[in-house]
Write a protein that holds these residues in place. Structure first.
Motif, PDB file in Angstrom:
ATOM      1  N   ILE A  17      18.061   5.731   3.857  1.00 32.70           N
ATOM      2  CA  ILE A  17      16.742   6.113   3.320  1.00 32.70           C
ATOM      3  C   ILE A  17      16.565   7.568   3.710  1.00 32.70           C
ATOM      4  N   ALA A  18      16.757   8.456   2.738  1.00 37.38           N
ATOM      5  CA  ALA A  18      16.965   9.863   3.061  1.00 37.38           C
ATOM      6  C   ALA A  18      15.672  10.664   3.150  1.00 37.38           C
ATOM      7  N   VAL A  19      14.807  10.535   2.153  1.00 35.88           N
ATOM      8  CA  VAL A  19      13.575  11.330   2.124  1.00 35.88           C
ATOM      9  C   VAL A  19      12.427  10.420   1.688  1.00 35.88           C
ATOM     10  N   ILE A  20      11.316  10.488   2.436  1.00 34.77           N
ATOM     11  CA  ILE A  20      10.131   9.703   2.081  1.00 34.77           C
ATOM     12  C   ILE A  20       8.960  10.660   1.906  1.00 34.77           C
ATOM     13  N   SER A  21       8.182  10.483   0.843  1.00 37.39           N
ATOM     14  CA  SER A  21       6.934  11.244   0.772  1.00 37.39           C
ATOM     15  C   SER A  21       5.846  10.349   0.200  1.00 37.39           C
ATOM     16  N   GLY A  22       4.622  10.554   0.646  1.00 37.61           N
ATOM     17  CA  GLY A  22       3.521   9.741   0.136  1.00 37.61           C
ATOM     18  C   GLY A  22       2.265   9.941   0.957  1.00 37.61           C
ATOM     19  N   GLY A  23       1.154  10.013   0.290  1.00 39.43           N
ATOM     20  CA  GLY A  23      -0.131  10.111   0.981  1.00 39.43           C
ATOM     21  C   GLY A  23      -0.595  11.534   1.177  1.00 39.43           C
ATOM     22  N   THR A  24      -1.925  11.689   1.337  1.00 43.73           N
ATOM     23  CA  THR A  24      -2.484  13.038   1.501  1.00 43.73           C
ATOM     24  C   THR A  24      -3.389  13.168   2.724  1.00 43.73           C
ATOM     25  N   ALA A  25      -4.096  12.116   3.074  1.00 41.44           N
ATOM     26  CA  ALA A  25      -5.031  12.227   4.200  1.00 41.44           C
ATOM     27  C   ALA A  25      -5.270  10.856   4.829  1.00 41.44           C
ATOM     28  N   GLY A  26      -5.742  10.880   6.069  1.00 44.73           N
ATOM     29  CA  GLY A  26      -5.908   9.651   6.829  1.00 44.73           C
ATOM     30  C   GLY A  26      -6.914   8.679   6.246  1.00 44.73           C
ATOM     31  N   ASN A  27      -7.861   9.197   5.458  1.00 43.19           N
ATOM     32  CA  ASN A  27      -8.901   8.299   4.941  1.00 43.19           C
ATOM     33  C   ASN A  27      -8.746   8.012   3.437  1.00 43.19           C
ATOM     34  N   ILE A  28      -7.541   8.223   2.930  1.00 44.86           N
ATOM     35  CA  ILE A  28      -7.308   7.975   1.496  1.00 44.86           C
ATOM     36  C   ILE A  28      -6.193   6.938   1.331  1.00 44.86           C
ATOM     37  N   ILE A  29      -6.446   5.948   0.485  1.00 42.96           N
ATOM     38  CA  ILE A  29      -5.373   5.029   0.091  1.00 42.96           C
ATOM     39  C   ILE A  29      -4.473   5.816  -0.867  1.00 42.96           C
ATOM     40  N   PRO A  30      -3.193   5.979  -0.530  1.00 36.29           N
ATOM     41  CA  PRO A  30      -2.356   6.897  -1.316  1.00 36.29           C
ATOM     42  C   PRO A  30      -1.998   6.340  -2.701  1.00 36.29           C
ATOM     43  N   ASN A  31      -1.851   7.268  -3.661  1.00 36.54           N
ATOM     44  CA  ASN A  31      -1.541   6.826  -5.025  1.00 36.54           C
ATOM     45  C   ASN A  31      -0.151   7.215  -5.497  1.00 36.54           C
ATOM     46  N   LYS A  32       0.588   7.960  -4.659  1.00 36.27           N
ATOM     47  CA  LYS A  32       1.955   8.270  -5.096  1.00 36.27           C
ATOM     48  C   LYS A  32       2.896   8.364  -3.901  1.00 36.27           C
ATOM     49  N   SER A  33       3.987   7.632  -3.989  1.00 39.26           N
ATOM     50  CA  SER A  33       5.007   7.692  -2.938  1.00 39.26           C
ATOM     51  C   SER A  33       6.370   7.767  -3.603  1.00 39.26           C
ATOM     52  N   VAL A  34       7.233   8.555  -2.971  1.00 41.87           N
ATOM     53  CA  VAL A  34       8.588   8.722  -3.507  1.00 41.87           C
ATOM     54  C   VAL A  34       9.580   8.469  -2.383  1.00 41.87           C
ATOM     55  N   VAL A  35      10.604   7.691  -2.682  1.00 38.17           N
ATOM     56  CA  VAL A  35      11.645   7.397  -1.696  1.00 38.17           C
ATOM     57  C   VAL A  35      13.002   7.770  -2.301  1.00 38.17           C
ATOM     58  N   ASP A  36      13.698   8.672  -1.618  1.00 32.56           N
ATOM     59  CA  ASP A  36      15.054   9.053  -2.034  1.00 32.56           C
ATOM     60  C   ASP A  36      16.054   8.304  -1.168  1.00 32.56           C
ATOM     61  N   VAL A  37      17.029   7.722  -1.804  1.00 31.50           N
ATOM     62  CA  VAL A  37      17.981   6.871  -1.094  1.00 31.50           C
ATOM     63  C   VAL A  37      19.403   7.238  -1.503  1.00 31.50           C
ATOM     64  N   SER A  38      20.311   7.211  -0.552  1.00 31.52           N
ATOM     65  CA  SER A  38      21.725   7.352  -0.918  1.00 31.52           C
ATOM     66  C   SER A  38      22.481   6.141  -0.378  1.00 31.52           C
ATOM     67  N   ILE A  39      23.428   5.687  -1.159  1.00 25.79           N
ATOM     68  CA  ILE A  39      24.211   4.517  -0.767  1.00 25.79           C
ATOM     69  C   ILE A  39      25.686   4.874  -0.848  1.00 25.79           C
ATOM     70  N   ARG A  40      26.407   4.642   0.248  1.00 29.85           N
ATOM     71  CA  ARG A  40      27.865   4.834   0.223  1.00 29.85           C
ATOM     72  C   ARG A  40      28.484   3.455   0.027  1.00 29.85           C
ATOM     73  N   VAL A  41      29.224   3.338  -1.051  1.00 27.47           N
ATOM     74  CA  VAL A  41      29.680   2.030  -1.497  1.00 27.47           C
ATOM     75  C   VAL A  41      31.182   1.877  -1.256  1.00 27.47           C
ATOM     76  N   MET A  42      31.548   0.766  -0.652  1.00 24.75           N
ATOM     77  CA  MET A  42      32.980   0.480  -0.459  1.00 24.75           C
ATOM     78  C   MET A  42      33.668   0.480  -1.827  1.00 24.75           C
ATOM     79  N   PRO A  43      34.911   1.008  -1.906  1.00 25.03           N
ATOM     80  CA  PRO A  43      35.531   1.151  -3.229  1.00 25.03           C
ATOM     81  C   PRO A  43      35.666  -0.163  -4.003  1.00 25.03           C
TER      82      PRO A  43
END
Ligand SMILES: [Zn+2]
Length: 368
Positions: free
Chosen positions: A235-261
């Motif tokens: 789980i490489a990069v996570i972003s989401g939320g703007t402030a402590g008193n706000i229910i966030p409306n956008k989150s992005v998760v970047d993931v990389s997977i190394r797969v056995m051949p």
């Protein structure tokens, strides 16, 4: 200074970090080869700012081998270097510079050997194929592989000169990159019933990935030469939320997977897609305006051990290395193998130095 070091010094001086154009470097190589009477073909990237390059040395007959290198390098941002990364600097027995090891060192050796190849009265040709954007998803090789299959259908083997300390590598893991975007509904955190938290959705997704990663580790094949001997999820990069008193409306998760051949990639993709579907339903049950979007490319281009291993046999004959080696990083080799070529990885320098500040190659590796 030896010819390979002189050429390496030139290649390192081009800032071909993948986000930049590699055209100046390619132009220089084309001119260098033209001076030796060798013609090159260049193939521009779809955006036109980069190019793959192919040159043939020796007779115009079918067969022969391809020596494959990439021209791009990883960034030096946020790294502290003792020397200018784009100026090859000798200190003791080492040559420092970005790409010295991964993998302009190999490119330089190939180019320095061209005069010898020309004199050698080759019976079958040696082709030099240099790609762009290896470090950012093998993009150049993905363009180049079908062209090679068309122009050079009878090539016996492709040798990819990534840093292996001249060990012959016949297998490597594949690499998959995915981006998950969660679109929730923003609300004041005192009224959570008015919102749908994108961060909660993202957390559910990440929990599923962590469970899958643990499952991969638990089902490892103890006889496998890979370290670790299973596919891995980062789980490489996570972003989401703007402030402590706000229910966030956008989150992005970047993931990389190394797969056995040998792993069934479609099964992994199927599971991740199903997970996203279920999270999307959970979100839309609360508010139909929510969404969960998955951007994923199922091609991982792992390198599989070939039953007859023509390329590996050829490499072993020249390198004298008879050990069975694998690496956990990806290369252009997987793309070429998928296009129908026999492929082995073998080149100077150690991957331990690649991508790091003060990247270097031992002079003995480049002059060997
Ligand atoms: Zn590389």
């Amino acid at each position: 200074m030896s010819q390979s070091i002189e050429i390496l010094s030139k290649l390192v001086s081009f800032d071909t970090v993948s986000r930049n154009s590699n055209l100046d470097l390619v132009d220089w190589v084309v001119a260098y080869l033209a001076d030796l009477g060798v013609e090159c073909q260049t193939f521009k990237s779809p955006c036109g700012t980069k190019a793959n390059m192919l040159a043939t040395i020796g007779p115009d007959v079918p067969g022969g081998v391809v020596l494959s290198g990439h021209t791009d390098v990883v960034p030096v941002d946020d790294q502290i270097w003792a020397t200018d990364p784009f100026e090859l600097t000798q200190k003791g027995t080492r040559l420092y510079g970005r790409g010295s090891c991964d993998m302009k060192g190999f490119d330089a050796i190939c180019l320095a050997k061209v005069p010898e190849m020309l004199k050698a009265n080759l019976k079958t040709p040696i082709h030099l194929a240099f790609s762009y954007d290896e470090e950012v998803g093998l993009l150049g090789a993905i363009e180049l592989a079908p062209r090679l299959a068309e122009i050079l259908p009878d090539v016996k083997a492709i040798l990819v000169g990534e840093p292996t300390e001249m060990k012959v590598v016949e297998q490597h893991k594949g690499f998959m990159y995915l981006k998950a975007v969660f679109e929730g509904i923003e609300a004041h955190s005192s009224m959570p019933y008015l919102g749908v938290s994108s961060n909660v959705a993202a957390t559910k997704f990440m929990s599923a990935l962590v469970a899958m990663d643990e499952e991969f580790a638990a089902s490892k094949d103890n006889n496998s030469p890979f370290l670790p001997p299973h596919s891995t999820i980062n789980i490489a990069v996570i972003s989401g939320g703007t402030a402590g008193n706000i229910i966030p409306n956008k989150s992005v998760v970047d993931v990389s997977i190394r797969v056995m051949p040998e792993e069934d990639v479609n099964a992994i993709v199927g599971r991740i897609t199903a997970e996203m579907d279920s999270i999307r339903s959970w979100m839309q049950d609360q508010d139909p305006a929510c969404n969960a979007i998955l951007d994923l490319d199922a091609d991982t281009y792992g390198l599989r051990k070939e039953p007859d291993g023509q390329a590996a046999t050829l490499c072993r004959r020249y390198s004298g290395d008879n050990s069975d080696n694998v690496v956990s990083y990806g290369t252009d080799g997987g793309v070429f193998q998928k296009a129908g070529f026999s492929v082995a990885i073998c080149g100077p320098g150690s991957i331990d130095q690649a991508h790091k500040p003060d990247e270097f190659i031992e002079i003995s590796q480049i002059e060997a």
